[in-house]
Design a protein around this motif. Sequence first.
Motif, PDB file in Angstrom:
ATOM      1  N   LEU A 172       1.401  -1.047  -0.153  1.00 25.82           N
ATOM      2  CA  LEU A 172       0.149   0.105   0.249  1.00 25.82           C
ATOM      3  C   LEU A 172       0.256   1.211  -0.230  1.00 25.82           C
ATOM      4  CD1 LEU A 172      -3.192  -0.551   2.402  1.00 25.82           C
ATOM      5  CD2 LEU A 172      -3.299   0.330  -0.175  1.00 25.82           C
ATOM      6  N   PRO A 173       1.774   1.293   0.440  1.00 31.45           N
ATOM      7  CA  PRO A 173       2.521   2.249   0.706  1.00 31.45           C
ATOM      8  C   PRO A 173       3.292   2.878  -1.163  1.00 31.45           C
ATOM      9  CG  PRO A 173       3.707   1.674   2.810  1.00 31.45           C
ATOM     10  CD  PRO A 173       2.790   0.640   2.143  1.00 31.45           C
ATOM     11  N   ARG A 174       3.253   2.549  -1.421  1.00 33.43           N
ATOM     12  CA  ARG A 174       3.982   2.149  -3.282  1.00 33.43           C
ATOM     13  C   ARG A 174       2.479   3.242  -3.968  1.00 33.43           C
ATOM     14  NH1 ARG A 174       8.602  -1.074  -3.666  1.00 33.43           N
ATOM     15  NH2 ARG A 174       9.045  -2.686  -2.337  1.00 33.43           N
ATOM     16  N   ILE A 175       1.232   2.957  -3.487  1.00 32.81           N
ATOM     17  CA  ILE A 175       0.186   3.439  -4.126  1.00 32.81           C
ATOM     18  C   ILE A 175       0.004   4.404  -3.598  1.00 32.81           C
ATOM     19  CG2 ILE A 175      -1.808   3.127  -4.917  1.00 32.81           C
ATOM     20  CD1 ILE A 175       0.182   0.614  -5.548  1.00 32.81           C
ATOM     21  N   ASP A 176      -0.058   5.371  -4.952  1.00 37.57           N
ATOM     22  CA  ASP A 176      -0.170   6.853  -4.548  1.00 37.57           C
ATOM     23  C   ASP A 176      -2.256   7.103  -4.755  1.00 37.57           C
ATOM     24  OD1 ASP A 176      -1.050   9.442  -4.518  1.00 37.57           O
ATOM     25  OD2 ASP A 176       0.690  10.034  -5.637  1.00 37.57           O
ATOM     26  N   PRO A 177      -2.903   7.331  -3.402  1.00 38.77           N
ATOM     27  CA  PRO A 177      -4.432   7.129  -3.581  1.00 38.77           C
ATOM     28  C   PRO A 177      -4.746   8.700  -4.264  1.00 38.77           C
ATOM     29  CG  PRO A 177      -3.321   7.370  -1.329  1.00 38.77           C
ATOM     30  CD  PRO A 177      -2.661   7.575  -2.704  1.00 38.77           C
ATOM     31  N   GLY A 178      -3.662   9.531  -4.678  1.00 41.04           N
ATOM     32  CA  GLY A 178      -4.122  10.609  -5.395  1.00 41.04           C
ATOM     33  C   GLY A 178      -3.803  10.202  -6.806  1.00 41.04           C
ATOM     34  N   GLU A 179      -3.337   9.071  -7.508  1.00 39.95           N
ATOM     35  CA  GLU A 179      -2.821   9.410  -8.855  1.00 39.95           C
ATOM     36  C   GLU A 179      -3.453   7.894  -9.303  1.00 39.95           C
ATOM     37  OE1 GLU A 179       1.615   8.523  -9.416  1.00 39.95           O
ATOM     38  OE2 GLU A 179       1.619   9.998  -9.056  1.00 39.95           O
ATOM     39  N   ASP A 180      -4.240   6.756  -8.154  1.00 38.90           N
ATOM     40  CA  ASP A 180      -5.056   6.116  -8.843  1.00 38.90           C
ATOM     41  C   ASP A 180      -5.926   5.293  -7.220  1.00 38.90           C
ATOM     42  OD1 ASP A 180      -6.149   3.401  -9.264  1.00 38.90           O
ATOM     43  OD2 ASP A 180      -4.208   2.113  -9.477  1.00 38.90           O
ATOM     44  N   ARG A 181      -6.867   6.160  -6.974  1.00 36.56           N
ATOM     45  CA  ARG A 181      -7.749   6.318  -6.445  1.00 36.56           C
ATOM     46  C   ARG A 181      -8.282   4.835  -5.681  1.00 36.56           C
ATOM     47  NH1 ARG A 181      -9.122  10.739  -3.629  1.00 36.56           N
ATOM     48  NH2 ARG A 181     -11.482   9.955  -3.578  1.00 36.56           N
ATOM     49  N   ALA A 182      -8.710   4.309  -7.687  1.00 40.59           N
ATOM     50  CA  ALA A 182      -9.474   2.761  -7.682  1.00 40.59           C
ATOM     51  C   ALA A 182      -8.628   2.164  -6.782  1.00 40.59           C
ATOM     52  CB  ALA A 182      -9.486   2.534  -8.694  1.00 40.59           C
ATOM     53  N   GLY A 183      -7.089   2.367  -7.477  1.00 41.65           N
ATOM     54  CA  GLY A 183      -6.374   0.875  -7.254  1.00 41.65           C
ATOM     55  C   GLY A 183      -6.224   0.726  -5.502  1.00 41.65           C
ATOM     56  N   ALA A 184      -6.102   1.948  -5.207  1.00 41.30           N
ATOM     57  CA  ALA A 184      -5.851   2.397  -3.840  1.00 41.30           C
ATOM     58  C   ALA A 184      -6.605   1.361  -3.056  1.00 41.30           C
ATOM     59  CB  ALA A 184      -5.012   3.162  -3.139  1.00 41.30           C
ATOM     60  N   ALA A 185      -7.835   2.400  -2.940  1.00 43.46           N
ATOM     61  CA  ALA A 185      -9.560   1.664  -2.210  1.00 43.46           C
ATOM     62  C   ALA A 185      -9.591   0.049  -2.682  1.00 43.46           C
ATOM     63  CB  ALA A 185     -10.394   2.258  -3.352  1.00 43.46           C
ATOM     64  N   LEU A 186      -8.643  -0.954  -3.650  1.00 45.74           N
ATOM     65  CA  LEU A 186      -9.038  -1.894  -4.058  1.00 45.74           C
ATOM     66  C   LEU A 186      -7.842  -2.956  -3.656  1.00 45.74           C
ATOM     67  CD1 LEU A 186      -9.480  -4.489  -5.806  1.00 45.74           C
ATOM     68  CD2 LEU A 186      -7.812  -3.860  -7.089  1.00 45.74           C
ATOM     69  N   LEU A 187      -6.738  -2.348  -2.226  1.00 45.07           N
ATOM     70  CA  LEU A 187      -6.234  -2.961  -1.688  1.00 45.07           C
ATOM     71  C   LEU A 187      -6.650  -2.442  -0.508  1.00 45.07           C
ATOM     72  CD1 LEU A 187      -2.688  -1.889  -3.356  1.00 45.07           C
ATOM     73  CD2 LEU A 187      -4.387  -4.046  -3.768  1.00 45.07           C
ATOM     74  N   HIS A 188      -6.922  -1.042   0.274  1.00 48.32           N
ATOM     75  CA  HIS A 188      -7.706  -1.064   1.003  1.00 48.32           C
ATOM     76  C   HIS A 188      -8.906  -2.184   1.390  1.00 48.32           C
ATOM     77  CE1 HIS A 188      -5.441   1.877   3.221  1.00 48.32           C
ATOM     78  NE2 HIS A 188      -5.731   2.246   1.803  1.00 48.32           N
ATOM     79  N   MET A 189      -9.456  -2.732   0.547  1.00 49.33           N
ATOM     80  CA  MET A 189     -10.941  -3.416   0.276  1.00 49.33           C
ATOM     81  C   MET A 189     -10.455  -4.951   0.532  1.00 49.33           C
ATOM     82  SD  MET A 189     -14.230  -3.846   0.192  1.00 49.33           S
ATOM     83  CE  MET A 189     -13.948  -5.222   1.272  1.00 49.33           C
ATOM     84  N   LYS A 190      -9.125  -5.519   0.025  1.00 48.18           N
ATOM     85  CA  LYS A 190      -8.532  -6.465   0.265  1.00 48.18           C
ATOM     86  C   LYS A 190      -7.329  -6.575   2.117  1.00 48.18           C
ATOM     87  CE  LYS A 190      -9.893  -7.804  -3.472  1.00 48.18           C
ATOM     88  NZ  LYS A 190     -10.949  -9.464  -3.241  1.00 48.18           N
ATOM     89  N   LEU A 191      -7.036  -5.074   2.204  1.00 52.18           N
ATOM     90  CA  LEU A 191      -6.837  -5.780   3.441  1.00 52.18           C
ATOM     91  C   LEU A 191      -8.449  -5.987   4.966  1.00 52.18           C
ATOM     92  CD1 LEU A 191      -4.227  -2.658   4.099  1.00 52.18           C
ATOM     93  CD2 LEU A 191      -4.158  -5.366   4.802  1.00 52.18           C
TER      94      LEU A 191
END
Length: 853
Positions: free
Chosen positions: A266-285
Amino acid sequence: MAEREADIQTPEDEIAKAVESVEADTPAPEADSRTPVERVKAGWRGLWQVPVLMVAVAVLVGGVSFAIATRPAPTFDVVLDRSEELIDRGQYQDAIRVLNERVFSFMDTQPDLVPIESARRYHTLVARAIYEGQQELGLDVAENHESVVREYLKGEQAGAVLDPEDVHRLAMTYAARGEHDVALGRARTIPADERGLRADVERRVVTRWMGSAVPREEEAIGLLTGMLADPELKPEDRIWALARRAEVQMEQGFVDEAIAGLLRALPRIDPGEDRAGAALLHMKLAEAYLNVGATREVQTHAYRVLELAEERDPNRASAMLALGRVHEARGELVEARDIYADIDARFGGTPAYGGALLGLGQTLAGLGSIDSSLEMYDRLVNHLSSVPRPVGGPTVDEVTESLLERYLDLVTVHEFDAALRFASLASSLHAPGTEPPDVLRAMADGHRLTAESLAGGSMQTPSNADGPLSTAQLDAMDPSTRTETQRHLMRSGKDFRELAERYVLDDNERYADALWNAATQFDRAGDMRAALEAYHAYADGVPDDPRAAEARFRVGRVHQAMGEYGLAADEYLGLVDELRSGVGRSVGPFGVRSYVPLAQCYLLDTDPENDADARELLEAAISGSVGTSDAPHYREALVELGTLHHRTGEHERAIERFDEALSRYPDDPRADAVMFRLADARRQLADEVEGSLDDPMPDAERRARGGQVVELRRDAIEGFEGVRARLETRDPITLTELERLHLRNSLFYMGDCAFDMGAYDEAITHYDTARERYPDDPASLVAMVQIVNAYVERGDLRRAQTANERARRFYLSLPEDAWDDPNLPMERADWERWLESSAQLYETASGEELPER
C-alpha cells in the motif's frame, strides 16, 4: 447460349460487384445511430447461439453455383481489404458475410486458385471477426472458440505471422477453452512492449483457475508471483495481481501472509494518482482482517475504501458488506440488516451483491422475520444458479452451511415446517444425487419431524408394536392431514435411503443408522414394500449390528401384515430357535417377542397341522418359561390365547384369559376389543349352559345352572354396555372397522341377552336403540324381528302385528346379497323364530288354528 455468355462477368467484374454490394448493404458509420453492440446483436444474436461460422458455411455451401466454382480465380485483395475495414468498424456480421459469400467458395472448392497470401489473410480475418464479435456480445460459445482457434492455426499453417493483438486473441480463446498452459505459452510470445496484452491473458487464466470447481490455488500463486516479479508490469496490472494474490492466500488459509503483503504494497500506491487501485487494496485488507475477526481494523480499511471509491465502484459495495458483517458479528442485527439492504438496493450485479443477500437472510432470521429471510435466501439461490461461482461472492458451500444453521436454529425451537424450508433451499443448491450428506440428513430429519408434528408429537412404528400391526395412528387423522403426514414420511424415507447409499462403502455405522431410519419412515407411512426392502437390507447388510435381530423381527411383522404368513413365520421361527438354542447371534428380546406373532401366523395360514404348535407357543409365553409377566409379549399372549379359546368354543377358558387381561392392562389400546370378546364369551357360555338344562341332573344343579345363565347374561349386558359407552365417546372418524362392528353388535347382543332372560321390555328398549342408530343397516332387521318376537312373548299381538309389518317392509326393501355379510348378528335361529312368530300372528289374524308341530 450467346445471351448466357453475355451475362457471364469476368472475375474482376464479380469482385467489383461484390464490393459494391457490400457497400450498398452496409450503412456508413455516421448514418447508423446504433451502438456497435446493438448493431452486432441485431444480426448475430440469433446466429451465434449455434456455431456462427458453421451455420454460415452450411448455408453457403448449399448455394454455390457451378458457374462460380469453375471460374478463374479473382483478385481477392479488394474483398479482404473491405472485410478488414468492416472488422475495424465493428461490423463483424457484415465482415463474415463478405468473407463467406465472396471468398469461402474458392477456399472450399478451388483452394489452389487462392494465392497463399490471400489464404493467410482470409483465415486470420475470419478468426478475428468471430473473436471480436463474441466479445462484443458477451458470448461464450464453445463452437465459436473452436472456429477462432482453427482459423488462426490454418492461417499460421499458410505462413501467417500473427501480430501481438491476434496472438492475444488466440491466447484468450485457449484460456476460454480451458487450455491454460497453451494460452500462457502463446502469451509469452507477445513482445515486451505489449506487456499489457500478456497480462490480460494471465489475468484471464488466474480468474479461470480460481473460478473452477476445484480452484488451482498453487498454480495461481505461481503465476501471480511471476507477474509481480516483472518490473515492466503496468501499475494497474500490478495492483490487480496484488489483490488476487491476497485472495488466493486467504483461500489457502494464509491470512497473515495476505495482510503482510498488502501492508507492504500500500505505501507504494499514491491515492492521488490511483484512487481506485488504493481502494481495491484497502478492500482486500478489510476482507483479510475480517477473516481473523479484527473488527476494528476491518472498519478502518472499509471506511478508507468509502473515502477513496467512486459512488458506483464495486469496492464501495464490498466495503459496506464488510461493515455489515462487523455489525452482524457483534449482534447488531438491525444495523447489519440496513447496510445489507442498501447494498441490495444500489449495487446489484457487484461481487458484494450475493454477500448482501446472504447477510439479509441471516439477520432477518435472527430478528425473527422467517418468511422475509426465506425470500432473501431464495433470491440468493437463484443468483447462484445463474452465476455458479460469483467472484467475491459467497460460494455454494458457504450458502449451504448458512442455510443449515438456520435449519438447526428452527429445529431447536420446534419450528419444523420453517426449518424444512431452509433445508429444502440448501438441497436446491445441488444437483439431484450430489447433495452433501449434511443436507440429506437435514432433509430426512426435517420431513420426519414435520410428520411427527402433524401427528401430535410422535409417530408409532407399526412393525415395532407387539399388538396387531396397523396404521391406526394415520387412520385417526383427517384425510388432508393423513395425506400430508404420509408425504413427509415417504420423503424422509427416500432421503434416509439416499443417505445410506452415500455411506455404504466408507462408514458402516452411519450407513446402518441411515438405513434403519429409512425403513422406519417407510414403515410409519404404511409403505410396507419399501419398509420390507430396507429392513431386509439392514438385516443382511449389518448382521452383527445390535439392531439386526430387531430388523428380522420387523421383516416378519411386515410380511404378516401383508398376509404372507409363511414368510413371516420363517423369520419368527429363526428368532425363536436361536433363543431356545442359545447359540449363534444374540437375538435379545426379539426371540421372546416372536412367540405370539409366530403363533398368529400358524393360526392364520392354511395349514391346520400347526395349530397345536400355535397353542403351545401361546401357553409357553404365559407360563413363565419365556420372559416374565411384565413383558409386552405376556399381554399379547394372554389376549391371543383368549381369542383362540373364544374361536374354538372354549368359553370358560376364554373368559378367564380376557378377565385377566382387563385386570392387568385396563388402559391397553385394545381394551375395548377385549371387553367385547369377554362379554360375547359370557353370552355364548350362557347359551351353552342353558342348552344343558334339559340334560338329566339333580334339581339343585339345574337351579344353580339356571342362576349361572342369568348371571352370565347380566354380566354380558354390562360388558356390552361398557363397550358401547367407551366407543360412543370417541370421534366416529377415528373408529376402525372392527370397532364399528363391535359397537353395532353390542347393541344387538344386549337385546338378545335380555330377550333370552325373558326381560322383554328391556329387550325391546335395546332393540329400538339399535334400530334407530342403524336405520339403513341390514342388521336392523334383527332388531325389528326380535321386537316382533318380544311382543309375541308378551302376548301383545296388536303391537307385534304392527312391528312385523314394519320388519317385513324393511326386509323387502333390501337386496338379496345384503345377507351375504357374515358379520350380521342374525343367525339361523333368528330366522326360524321370526317365521314362527309370523305364523302365529297370521293364525291370530285369520282365526285359523295352526296344526300342532
